[in-house]
Design an enzyme around this catalytic site. Structure first.
Site, PDB file in Angstrom:
ATOM      1  N   ASP A  40      -8.270   2.052   1.031  1.00 35.27           N
ATOM      2  CA  ASP A  40      -8.022   2.771   2.278  1.00 35.27           C
ATOM      3  C   ASP A  40      -6.719   3.557   2.144  1.00 35.27           C
ATOM      4  O   ASP A  40      -5.995   3.409   1.166  1.00 35.27           O
ATOM      5  CB  ASP A  40      -7.952   1.803   3.472  1.00 35.27           C
ATOM      6  CG  ASP A  40      -7.003   0.640   3.212  1.00 35.27           C
ATOM      7  OD1 ASP A  40      -5.969   0.849   2.537  1.00 35.27           O
ATOM      8  OD2 ASP A  40      -7.291  -0.467   3.674  1.00 35.27           O
ATOM      9  N   ASP A  66      -3.104   4.718   4.019  1.00 34.41           N
ATOM     10  CA  ASP A  66      -2.147   4.519   5.100  1.00 34.41           C
ATOM     11  C   ASP A  66      -1.181   5.695   5.108  1.00 34.41           C
ATOM     12  O   ASP A  66      -0.698   6.118   4.063  1.00 34.41           O
ATOM     13  CB  ASP A  66      -1.362   3.219   4.889  1.00 34.41           C
ATOM     14  CG  ASP A  66      -2.278   2.007   4.941  1.00 34.41           C
ATOM     15  OD1 ASP A  66      -2.774   1.701   6.034  1.00 34.41           O
ATOM     16  OD2 ASP A  66      -2.517   1.401   3.883  1.00 34.41           O
ATOM     17  N   ASP A  73       6.556  -4.771   1.140  1.00 32.23           N
ATOM     18  CA  ASP A  73       6.631  -5.992   0.342  1.00 32.23           C
ATOM     19  C   ASP A  73       7.048  -5.736  -1.109  1.00 32.23           C
ATOM     20  O   ASP A  73       8.116  -6.143  -1.540  1.00 32.23           O
ATOM     21  CB  ASP A  73       5.330  -6.814   0.452  1.00 32.23           C
ATOM     22  CG  ASP A  73       4.065  -5.989   0.281  1.00 32.23           C
ATOM     23  OD1 ASP A  73       4.157  -4.786  -0.024  1.00 32.23           O
ATOM     24  OD2 ASP A  73       2.962  -6.557   0.449  1.00 32.23           O
TER      25      ASP A  73
HETATM   26  P1  ATP Z   1      -5.025  -2.786  -0.266  1.00 30.67           P
HETATM   27  O1  ATP Z   1      -5.268  -1.940   0.936  1.00 30.67           O
HETATM   28  O2  ATP Z   1      -5.549  -2.255  -1.531  1.00 30.67           O
HETATM   29  O3  ATP Z   1      -5.372  -4.212  -0.052  1.00 30.67           O
HETATM   30  P2  ATP Z   1      -2.273  -2.227   0.355  1.00 30.67           P
HETATM   31  O4  ATP Z   1      -1.024  -2.344  -0.465  1.00 30.67           O
HETATM   32  O5  ATP Z   1      -2.614  -0.883   0.878  1.00 30.67           O
HETATM   33  O6  ATP Z   1      -3.425  -2.840  -0.508  1.00 30.67           O
HETATM   34  P3  ATP Z   1      -2.312  -3.052   3.092  1.00 30.67           P
HETATM   35  O7  ATP Z   1      -2.498  -4.415   3.638  1.00 30.67           O
HETATM   36  O8  ATP Z   1      -3.311  -1.996   3.360  1.00 30.67           O
HETATM   37  O9  ATP Z   1      -2.112  -3.250   1.533  1.00 30.67           O
HETATM   38  O10 ATP Z   1      -0.874  -2.575   3.585  1.00 30.67           O
HETATM   39  C1  ATP Z   1      -0.406  -1.252   3.405  1.00 30.67           C
HETATM   40  C2  ATP Z   1       1.079  -1.272   3.045  1.00 30.67           C
HETATM   41  O11 ATP Z   1       1.822  -1.888   4.106  1.00 30.67           O
HETATM   42  C3  ATP Z   1       1.428  -2.081   1.814  1.00 30.67           C
HETATM   43  O12 ATP Z   1       1.284  -1.331   0.647  1.00 30.67           O
HETATM   44  C4  ATP Z   1       2.877  -2.441   2.087  1.00 30.67           C
HETATM   45  O13 ATP Z   1       3.727  -1.361   1.811  1.00 30.67           O
HETATM   46  C5  ATP Z   1       2.892  -2.668   3.580  1.00 30.67           C
HETATM   47  N1  ATP Z   1       2.615  -4.092   3.904  1.00 30.67           N
HETATM   48  C6  ATP Z   1       1.431  -4.651   4.194  1.00 30.67           C
HETATM   49  N2  ATP Z   1       1.533  -5.965   4.434  1.00 30.67           N
HETATM   50  C7  ATP Z   1       2.832  -6.258   4.308  1.00 30.67           C
HETATM   51  C8  ATP Z   1       3.610  -7.455   4.449  1.00 30.67           C
HETATM   52  N3  ATP Z   1       3.028  -8.620   4.751  1.00 30.67           N
HETATM   53  N4  ATP Z   1       4.948  -7.369   4.257  1.00 30.67           N
HETATM   54  C9  ATP Z   1       5.534  -6.197   3.959  1.00 30.67           C
HETATM   55  N5  ATP Z   1       4.870  -5.044   3.792  1.00 30.67           N
HETATM   56  C10 ATP Z   1       3.549  -5.062   3.979  1.00 30.67           C
HETATM   57 MG    MG Z   2      -4.184  -0.403   2.182  1.00 34.02          MG
END
Ligand code: ATP
Ligand code: MG
Length: 407
Positions: A30, A32, A110
């Site tokens: 996805d 963001d 994170d």
């Molecule tokens: P994927 O969507 O492939 O699972 P992602 O890294 O995009 O991985 P998301 O859960 O969509 O993960 O979150 C988007 C972004 O928001 C992350 O890349 C990170 O920068 C931030 N983020 C998400 N969850 C956390 C958290 N628990 N603590 C700190 N930052 C977070």
């Molecule tokens: Mg994501």
């Protein structure tokens, strides 16, 4: 979207997994977007936009079936520094809802590889934290001090495992080190969130690696305590083999684009506790079918304290378990009825896994495979001593001749 926001006079960046995965040549799950526009201003730019969340509002912009999440820069100021951020509970962040600048937004993310911002202005990637280097080296490194970051949000430990499994990255030593002891903090995470995380861990195509790493860092015991206890108690090899085969099977199905259901997955993960409790109850004199029913109920009740599996999944899970006993005792007529049972297919797949793991005879699984092929279980007496048990009780004659097309 980025252009639309930019043309409306705002800063807008692609951030997080979208940037990370694109740089790795992987297809992002996805996208963001972050911006300095407030959620209301975002809504002013896009017609197909909905604001969600009460405390921290996010904009969801809809494109057909796709939703892109647009967040406003957030800051993570020192706890207690502002009235708005009464956020601390044993160091756990309860809210982080203060708007900020991009420099502040970076710090609340994170891992360094998740803190890269793609800038539409000049097509550059903004990297404040050495994320590009870590991406090249395949390292997951938390921003800031690991103990603190895990205390703020213990789910970050599960995220570390998930990204390590999915991307084949190694977790930086400093981030790896506190995981075993900080794992206890997961007890304070809402069970609904752990359910979401479990799905991401086990239904993302790398369930095997996720499972192995969770066990390695002693995190599996935090989210599936009863299963973990059963697996540690080595009586035979088959319980762990069974779970591994189940995870392998899930990964293969996902890679082939076949559907997977969380019900089957959780049924696999909780089977050993169910099997053991059932055996205890049977040893205490309870009939098998009742025992497996009760054991299933108890195991689910215990598990949802940690990971809140919704009822729409626990019901089919329990049906899969209940079917196992019946599948182990195929009588000619009963089998025909069982073939038409609503969860037969899932129950049969489950039986196949048990056979693969050596918990039941392969012969039994084969018998059911043939029974389906023929759909004539009454005339498949090949399984010695199983299909041809003597009948007790009443015998009924069929009044109607069997229709030939009842499959
Ligand atoms: P994927 O969507 O492939 O699972 P992602 O890294 O995009 O991985 P998301 O859960 O969509 O993960 O979150 C988007 C972004 O928001 C992350 O890349 C990170 O920068 C931030 N983020 C998400 N969850 C956390 C958290 N628990 N603590 C700190 N930052 C977070
Ligand atoms: Mg994501």
């Amino acid at each position: 979207m980025l252009y639309r926001l930019k043309n409306a006079g705002f800063q807008a960046y692609l951030v997080g997994g979208g940037v990370r995965d694109l740089l790795l040549g992987r297809e992002p799950k996805d996208f963001d977007v972050v911006t300095n526009a407030s959620p209301e201003q975002v809504r002013g730019v896009f017609r197909n936009c909905r604001l969600i969340g009460r405390r921290f509002r996010l904009a969801h912009v809809h494109f057909g079936s796709e939703i892109i999440e647009v967040a406003t820069f957030r800051s993570m100021q020192d706890v207690g520094s502002t009235a708005e951020r009464s956020s601390e509970h044993n160091g756990m962040l309860l809210r982080d809802n203060v708007y900020g600048t991009i420099e502040e937004d970076v710090l609340r993310r994170d891992f360094t590889v998740n803190a890269l911002y793609y800038n539409i202005d000049d097509f550059s990637v903004i990297d404040y934290v050495g994320g590009l280097q870590d991406l090249e080296q395949g390292t997951l490194r938390l921003l800031g001090e690991p103990h603190t970051r895990y205390r703020e949000d213990p789910v970050r430990m599960l995220r570390a495992v998930r990204f390590a499994a999915k991307l084949g990255f190694k977790i930086d030593q400093a981030c790896e080190h506190p995981m075993r002891e900080s794992g206890a903090l997961l007890a304070g995470v809402p069970a609904a969130r752990l359910f979401d995380e479990s799905l991401k861990l086990f239904m993302g195509g790398t369930a095997v690696q996720s499972f192995e790493k969770l066990r390695h860092y002693d995190l599996f015991s935090r989210i599936f305590p009863e299963t973990d206890r059963c697996l540690s108690y080595q009586e035979h090899e088959f319980p762990i083999t069974f779970v591994m085969k189940g995870m392998e099977n899930t990964d293969i199905r996902i890679s082939e684009g076949k559907p997977v259901t969380p019900a089957f997955l959780f049924a696999v993960l909780l089977w050993e506790p169910v099997r053991r409790r059932t055996a205890l109850l049977v040893a205490g004199g309870m009939p098998m079918s009742l025992a497996i029913h009760q054991a299933g109920g108890e195991v689910v009740a215990g598990q949802i304290q940690h990971v809140s599996i919704p009822r729409r999944y626990t019901m089919p899970m329990r049906e899969i378990w209940n079917l196992q006993h019946r599948l182990e005792n195929p009588g000619a007529k009963r089998s025909r009825r069982l073939l038409a049972a609503p969860r037969f297919r899932a129950g049969y797949d489950f039986l196949l896994l048990r056979a693969l793991a050596g918990e039941v005879d392969q012969e039994l699984a084969d018998w059911w495979t043939r029974a389906q092929e023929n759909n004539e279980p009454a005339r498949s007496p090949e399984l010695p001593g199983v299909g041809d048990k003597p009948r007790r009780g009443r015998r009924r004659r069929r009044k109607r001749p069997e229709s030939s097309g009842d499959r």
